[in-house]
Design a protein around this motif. Structure first.
Motif, PDB file in Angstrom:
ATOM      1  N   THR A   7      33.012  15.134 -41.207  1.00 60.79           N
ATOM      2  CA  THR A   7      34.177  15.894 -40.939  1.00 60.79           C
ATOM      3  C   THR A   7      35.085  14.850 -40.385  1.00 60.79           C
ATOM      4  OG1 THR A   7      33.517  16.671 -38.861  1.00 60.79           O
ATOM      5  CG2 THR A   7      33.392  18.172 -40.600  1.00 60.79           C
ATOM      6  N   ASN A   8      36.266  15.056 -40.744  1.00 57.03           N
ATOM      7  CA  ASN A   8      37.711  14.201 -40.355  1.00 57.03           C
ATOM      8  C   ASN A   8      38.798  15.041 -39.565  1.00 57.03           C
ATOM      9  OD1 ASN A   8      37.359  11.114 -41.823  1.00 57.03           O
ATOM     10  ND2 ASN A   8      36.237  12.917 -42.871  1.00 57.03           N
ATOM     11  N   PHE A   9      38.972  14.860 -38.378  1.00 55.34           N
ATOM     12  CA  PHE A   9      40.014  15.534 -37.700  1.00 55.34           C
ATOM     13  C   PHE A   9      40.918  14.789 -37.109  1.00 55.34           C
ATOM     14  CE2 PHE A   9      36.582  18.746 -37.641  1.00 55.34           C
ATOM     15  CZ  PHE A   9      37.203  19.924 -37.531  1.00 55.34           C
ATOM     16  N   ILE A  10      42.219  15.219 -37.269  1.00 58.32           N
ATOM     17  CA  ILE A  10      43.344  14.519 -36.445  1.00 58.32           C
ATOM     18  C   ILE A  10      43.430  15.498 -35.083  1.00 58.32           C
ATOM     19  CG2 ILE A  10      45.956  14.696 -36.051  1.00 58.32           C
ATOM     20  CD1 ILE A  10      45.175  12.454 -38.051  1.00 58.32           C
ATOM     21  N   GLN A  11      43.510  14.742 -33.984  1.00 58.35           N
ATOM     22  CA  GLN A  11      43.476  15.535 -32.718  1.00 58.35           C
ATOM     23  C   GLN A  11      44.410  14.902 -31.865  1.00 58.35           C
ATOM     24  OE1 GLN A  11      39.414  14.572 -31.256  1.00 58.35           O
ATOM     25  NE2 GLN A  11      38.380  16.274 -32.161  1.00 58.35           N
ATOM     26  N   VAL A  12      44.830  15.870 -30.780  1.00 59.26           N
ATOM     27  CA  VAL A  12      45.898  15.504 -29.656  1.00 59.26           C
ATOM     28  C   VAL A  12      45.123  15.751 -28.309  1.00 59.26           C
ATOM     29  CG1 VAL A  12      48.077  16.312 -28.860  1.00 59.26           C
ATOM     30  CG2 VAL A  12      47.755  16.406 -31.208  1.00 59.26           C
ATOM     31  N   PRO A  13      44.876  14.676 -27.561  1.00 56.35           N
ATOM     32  CA  PRO A  13      44.330  14.839 -26.446  1.00 56.35           C
ATOM     33  C   PRO A  13      45.404  15.235 -25.329  1.00 56.35           C
ATOM     34  CG  PRO A  13      44.190  12.759 -26.954  1.00 56.35           C
ATOM     35  CD  PRO A  13      44.829  13.267 -28.209  1.00 56.35           C
ATOM     36  N   LEU A  14      45.128  15.866 -24.112  1.00 56.33           N
ATOM     37  CA  LEU A  14      46.055  16.042 -23.104  1.00 56.33           C
ATOM     38  C   LEU A  14      45.076  15.901 -21.621  1.00 56.33           C
ATOM     39  CD1 LEU A  14      48.837  16.322 -21.865  1.00 56.33           C
ATOM     40  CD2 LEU A  14      48.393  18.906 -22.182  1.00 56.33           C
ATOM     41  N   MET A  15      45.121  15.230 -20.858  1.00 54.06           N
ATOM     42  CA  MET A  15      44.386  14.941 -19.830  1.00 54.06           C
ATOM     43  C   MET A  15      45.101  14.624 -18.639  1.00 54.06           C
ATOM     44  SD  MET A  15      41.001  12.643 -21.663  1.00 54.06           S
ATOM     45  CE  MET A  15      42.265  11.667 -22.166  1.00 54.06           C
ATOM     46  N   LEU A  16      44.374  14.750 -17.426  1.00 52.87           N
ATOM     47  CA  LEU A  16      44.921  14.295 -16.188  1.00 52.87           C
ATOM     48  C   LEU A  16      44.050  13.233 -15.577  1.00 52.87           C
ATOM     49  CD1 LEU A  16      46.937  14.931 -13.514  1.00 52.87           C
ATOM     50  CD2 LEU A  16      45.120  16.297 -12.725  1.00 52.87           C
TER      51      LEU A  16
ATOM     52  N   TYR B  33      48.326  11.401 -22.791  1.00 52.83           N
ATOM     53  CA  TYR B  33      48.289  12.308 -24.043  1.00 52.83           C
ATOM     54  C   TYR B  33      48.375  11.360 -25.184  1.00 52.83           C
ATOM     55  CZ  TYR B  33      53.236  11.284 -23.553  1.00 52.83           C
ATOM     56  OH  TYR B  33      54.468  10.493 -23.401  1.00 52.83           O
ATOM     57  N   GLY B  34      48.082  11.740 -26.355  1.00 52.26           N
ATOM     58  CA  GLY B  34      48.217  10.805 -27.422  1.00 52.26           C
ATOM     59  C   GLY B  34      47.767  11.556 -28.942  1.00 52.26           C
ATOM     60  N   LEU B  35      47.465  10.557 -29.705  1.00 54.12           N
ATOM     61  CA  LEU B  35      47.140  11.131 -30.951  1.00 54.12           C
ATOM     62  C   LEU B  35      45.875  10.295 -31.555  1.00 54.12           C
ATOM     63  CD1 LEU B  35      47.952  12.855 -33.611  1.00 54.12           C
ATOM     64  CD2 LEU B  35      49.274  10.950 -34.191  1.00 54.12           C
ATOM     65  N   SER B  36      44.871  11.056 -31.936  1.00 57.10           N
ATOM     66  CA  SER B  36      43.869  10.283 -32.487  1.00 57.10           C
ATOM     67  C   SER B  36      43.102  10.759 -33.727  1.00 57.10           C
ATOM     68  CB  SER B  36      42.553  10.395 -31.264  1.00 57.10           C
ATOM     69  OG  SER B  36      42.109  11.633 -31.165  1.00 57.10           O
ATOM     70  N   TYR B  37      42.459   9.945 -34.334  1.00 56.49           N
ATOM     71  CA  TYR B  37      41.587  10.338 -35.567  1.00 56.49           C
ATOM     72  C   TYR B  37      40.242  10.322 -35.435  1.00 56.49           C
ATOM     73  CZ  TYR B  37      40.627  10.818 -40.573  1.00 56.49           C
ATOM     74  OH  TYR B  37      40.459  11.065 -41.898  1.00 56.49           O
ATOM     75  N   GLU B  38      39.505  11.586 -35.589  1.00 56.44           N
ATOM     76  CA  GLU B  38      38.064  11.575 -35.198  1.00 56.44           C
ATOM     77  C   GLU B  38      37.070  11.823 -36.600  1.00 56.44           C
ATOM     78  OE1 GLU B  38      35.987  13.779 -31.586  1.00 56.44           O
ATOM     79  OE2 GLU B  38      36.054  15.000 -33.168  1.00 56.44           O
ATOM     80  N   ILE B  39      35.850  11.246 -36.706  1.00 52.39           N
ATOM     81  CA  ILE B  39      35.074  11.168 -37.501  1.00 52.39           C
ATOM     82  C   ILE B  39      33.535  11.553 -37.100  1.00 52.39           C
ATOM     83  CG2 ILE B  39      33.967  10.018 -39.699  1.00 52.39           C
ATOM     84  CD1 ILE B  39      36.331   8.044 -39.675  1.00 52.39           C
ATOM     85  N   ASN B  40      33.061  12.788 -37.471  1.00 50.25           N
ATOM     86  CA  ASN B  40      31.707  13.129 -37.176  1.00 50.25           C
ATOM     87  C   ASN B  40      30.924  12.978 -38.570  1.00 50.25           C
ATOM     88  OD1 ASN B  40      32.133  13.863 -34.336  1.00 50.25           O
ATOM     89  ND2 ASN B  40      33.396  15.600 -35.010  1.00 50.25           N
ATOM     90  N   SER B  41      29.882  12.514 -38.396  1.00 51.46           N
ATOM     91  CA  SER B  41      28.798  12.342 -39.346  1.00 51.46           C
ATOM     92  C   SER B  41      27.498  13.199 -39.019  1.00 51.46           C
ATOM     93  CB  SER B  41      28.443  10.861 -39.614  1.00 51.46           C
ATOM     94  OG  SER B  41      27.410  10.839 -40.874  1.00 51.46           O
ATOM     95  N   TRP B  42      27.372  14.516 -39.687  1.00 54.31           N
ATOM     96  CA  TRP B  42      26.195  15.245 -39.054  1.00 54.31           C
ATOM     97  C   TRP B  42      25.204  14.819 -40.103  1.00 54.31           C
ATOM     98  CZ3 TRP B  42      27.942  18.565 -35.126  1.00 54.31           C
ATOM     99  CH2 TRP B  42      29.297  18.780 -35.159  1.00 54.31           C
ATOM    100  N   SER B  43      24.117  14.507 -39.566  1.00 52.63           N
ATOM    101  CA  SER B  43      22.868  13.947 -40.444  1.00 52.63           C
ATOM    102  C   SER B  43      22.000  14.965 -40.376  1.00 52.63           C
ATOM    103  CB  SER B  43      22.283  12.476 -40.147  1.00 52.63           C
ATOM    104  OG  SER B  43      21.128  12.144 -40.801  1.00 52.63           O
TER     105      SER B  43
END
Length: 302
Positions: A199-208, A148-158
């Motif tokens: 678009t800029n998102f703060i995200q929280v992933p959770l994985m096994l 798990y953690g904290l990430s910053y995602e940037i999507n550039s839609w052209s």
């Protein structure tokens, strides 16, 4: 392979800083570098240890193959890069504006909805993900772990076609009504050499996580499966018309969905991995039913 005489002297000069660090950090007779492939052998001379020989092997040293791992592992500053696109589940033949907000946003397109209004340049629509921090907690000897953690995602839609996402605070021109309740979208008559939405998102992933050989990093292979949730902290458009260098930016939420959640998966090694992410929440608050997805390569972190 063992180096000596003139070759040893030359390599010793090149590796002098490395040898100095090795003497202070490792008082033993040998030190291993380059994942155990380079061995520096020391000899006692005039009360100090100096480089006596260098050995280079194409295989890692056996002592480097196994590492004792902590139950909780932390990684800072992970990075992945890839492409972003959308899965479009809209039946455009049946879609028509139902709400006042929807009518306001889409009526200035000058016609009915079209899938092409949101078509992307696939090779230029980019996804960047920066892992601020990630933690991995072992459930069973690191064969199974929770990540798990904290990430910053940037999507550039052209965008492929000349469409504009417009805001309420810009010049309304002579075609719009006297009152204006919010953002709207237009099809433009000019061509753009750059036309994108970011678009800029703060995200929280959770994985096994499942690992095949957790005690041997060079032979370990892992699979992550789980989900994520995120919140949009910023969005803007950027346009540059053909034949000009002037940039036009608009900052607004438009009708984008601020909240997102979905599934994600990753497969690879500690050096490199492939990842895929699929949003279950729609891209827009109303209108077309489109769901963002991305795939890429992780180059750092875990």
């Amino acid at each position: 392979m063992k180096y000596s005489s003139l070759a040893l002297r030359l390599l010793s000069l090149l590796l002098c800083p490395l040898a100095t660090m090795a003497q202070s950090a490792n008082p033993a007779d040998t030190s291993l570098y380059l994942d155990g492939r380079l061995k520096i052998i020391y000899k006692e001379k005039e009360g100090a240890k100096k480089v006596d020989a260098l050995e280079f092997s194409s295989e890692k040293a056996k002592s480097q193959k196994s590492k004792k791992r902590s139950k909780i592992e932390v990684a800072w500053g992970g990075f992945s890069i890839g492409f972003v696109n959308k899965i479009d589940n809209t039946d455009y033949s049946l879609l028509s504006p139902q709400l006042n907000q929807e009518q306001t946003f889409f009526n200035y397109l000058g016609g009915p909805y079209r899938a092409g209004d949101f078509a992307l340049r696939a090779g230029k629509s980019v996804n960047l993900n920066f892992d601020i921090v990630k933690q991995q907690i072992s459930i069973y000897k690191h064969y199974f772990s929770v990540v798990y953690g904290l990430s910053y995602e940037i999507n550039s839609w052209s965008f492929r076609n000349p469409v504009s996402w417009r805001t309420s605070d810009e010049d309304r021109g002579g075609n719009l009504p006297g009152f204006y309740p919010g953002p709207f979208m237009t099809r433009d008559s000019v061509s753009y050499k750059k036309n994108k939405l970011v678009t800029n998102f703060i995200q929280v992933p959770l994985m096994l996580r499942f690992e095949t050989n957790p005690g041997k990093e060079d032979k370990n292979f892992y699979v992550n499966i789980g989900g994520f949730a995120g919140y949009m902290v910023r969005s803007h458009t950027k346009q540059i018309q053909e034949g000009t260098s002037q940039k036009l930016k608009r900052f607004d939420d438009f009708i984008l969905n601020n909240w997102q959640y979905g599934a994600m998966a990753e497969i690879g090694t500690h050096k490199i991995a492939l990842n895929y992410k699929q949003s279950f929440s729609p891209w827009l608050l109303y209108g077309p039913r489109q769901y963002p997805m991305s795939f890429g390569v992780r180059l750092a972190g875990f």
